[in-house]
Enzyme design. Sequence first.
Site, PDB file in Angstrom:
ATOM      1  N   SER A 143      20.434  -7.439 -32.665  1.00 14.99           N
ATOM      2  CA  SER A 143      20.631  -8.092 -31.372  1.00 14.99           C
ATOM      3  C   SER A 143      19.473  -7.738 -30.433  1.00 14.99           C
ATOM      4  O   SER A 143      18.325  -8.042 -30.735  1.00 14.99           O
ATOM      5  CB  SER A 143      21.998  -7.694 -30.800  1.00 14.99           C
ATOM      6  OG  SER A 143      22.371  -8.527 -29.729  1.00 14.99           O
ATOM      7  N   ASP A 201      26.984 -16.697 -35.549  1.00 20.21           N
ATOM      8  CA  ASP A 201      26.165 -16.624 -34.351  1.00 20.21           C
ATOM      9  C   ASP A 201      26.094 -18.024 -33.746  1.00 20.21           C
ATOM     10  O   ASP A 201      26.281 -19.035 -34.434  1.00 20.21           O
ATOM     11  CB  ASP A 201      24.744 -16.141 -34.693  1.00 20.21           C
ATOM     12  CG  ASP A 201      24.578 -14.635 -34.529  1.00 20.21           C
ATOM     13  OD1 ASP A 201      25.163 -14.071 -33.590  1.00 20.21           O
ATOM     14  OD2 ASP A 201      23.855 -14.032 -35.345  1.00 20.21           O
ATOM     15  N   HIS A 246      28.353 -12.051 -34.977  1.00 21.88           N
ATOM     16  CA  HIS A 246      27.228 -11.331 -34.381  1.00 21.88           C
ATOM     17  C   HIS A 246      27.375  -9.816 -34.491  1.00 21.88           C
ATOM     18  O   HIS A 246      26.368  -9.094 -34.464  1.00 21.88           O
ATOM     19  CB  HIS A 246      27.123 -11.727 -32.897  1.00 21.88           C
ATOM     20  CG  HIS A 246      25.937 -11.149 -32.191  1.00 21.88           C
ATOM     21  ND1 HIS A 246      24.688 -11.714 -32.244  1.00 21.88           N
ATOM     22  CD2 HIS A 246      25.812 -10.041 -31.406  1.00 21.88           C
ATOM     23  CE1 HIS A 246      23.840 -10.986 -31.531  1.00 21.88           C
ATOM     24  NE2 HIS A 246      24.498  -9.964 -31.010  1.00 21.88           N
TER      25      HIS A 246
END
Length: 283
Positions: A152, A234, A266
């Site tokens: 991320s 995602d 995610h």
Amino acid sequence: MGKWQEMTKEELETQYSPSKWSPRLVKDVIEAHIQTTGDATRRAQAATQVLLNVPYGLGEGEKLDVYLPKEPSQTFPLVLYIHGGYWQLLSKEVSGFAAWPLVTHGIALAAVDYDVAPKGHLEEMVRQVQRSVAFAAQQYTGSSGLYLLGHSAGAHLAAMVLSTDWTEFGIVPNIKGAFLVSGVYDLEPIMHTYVNDVLHINWEVAQSNSPLRCAPQLEGRPGCPVLIAVAQHDSPEFHRQSWEYFEVLRMAGWSASFLDIADTDHFDVAEKLFQEDYLLTQV
């Protein structure tokens, strides 16, 4: 889905709210992520030899937790894990979860801390992670090479490391590879979302700290292999950014590969790294 510039503020914020795209039936997927990675980190610390709070700089937040191989060879690979949290959450305290499968195969892992917002500013976070890489290269000279693993926001920071001019650091780290998982590579859309309520980045900061905008610095360099991974669940914007950075790397002459990981969101796309049979762990 149109270009991000054509989205309403609500649509853009939804695109950059990873928890809204998770199919998991949990009350708070972010809390569940912190619980899972924290538990796995504590298990790794209990089962491995770990050096806690190794300073890589002078700042209070500039520390590493280093998980050493169970049977280290004279030269072992070192993975630097750079955590996510949208540059404002998480820490190395919940970032050693991937250590166990690595140390059992002779690979060390260093969980990198940096000053998250509001204390830290994004430009300084980039500098801190660069310093951590330079320190690891100088401290662990017996390593057979460094590997970057970022998730991320951590994937963004790891990608910025790839564009670093190492002249001022006095060392060129032997970076053998990078694994960038569900990252953000263009910060401009982030400027227009709730994420920037804490970051306070402006256009100049977004441009100079976006890996997609730093592409010219990659050309002509002896680049390392880079794997860009994205979770099936995602958002389309995360998929777009990952694919565009993948294409930028290839156009710059780097060896890049792209992986869309099925049945992940995610968060568990990184969480599962504590599992030895997980696809990314195997890679």
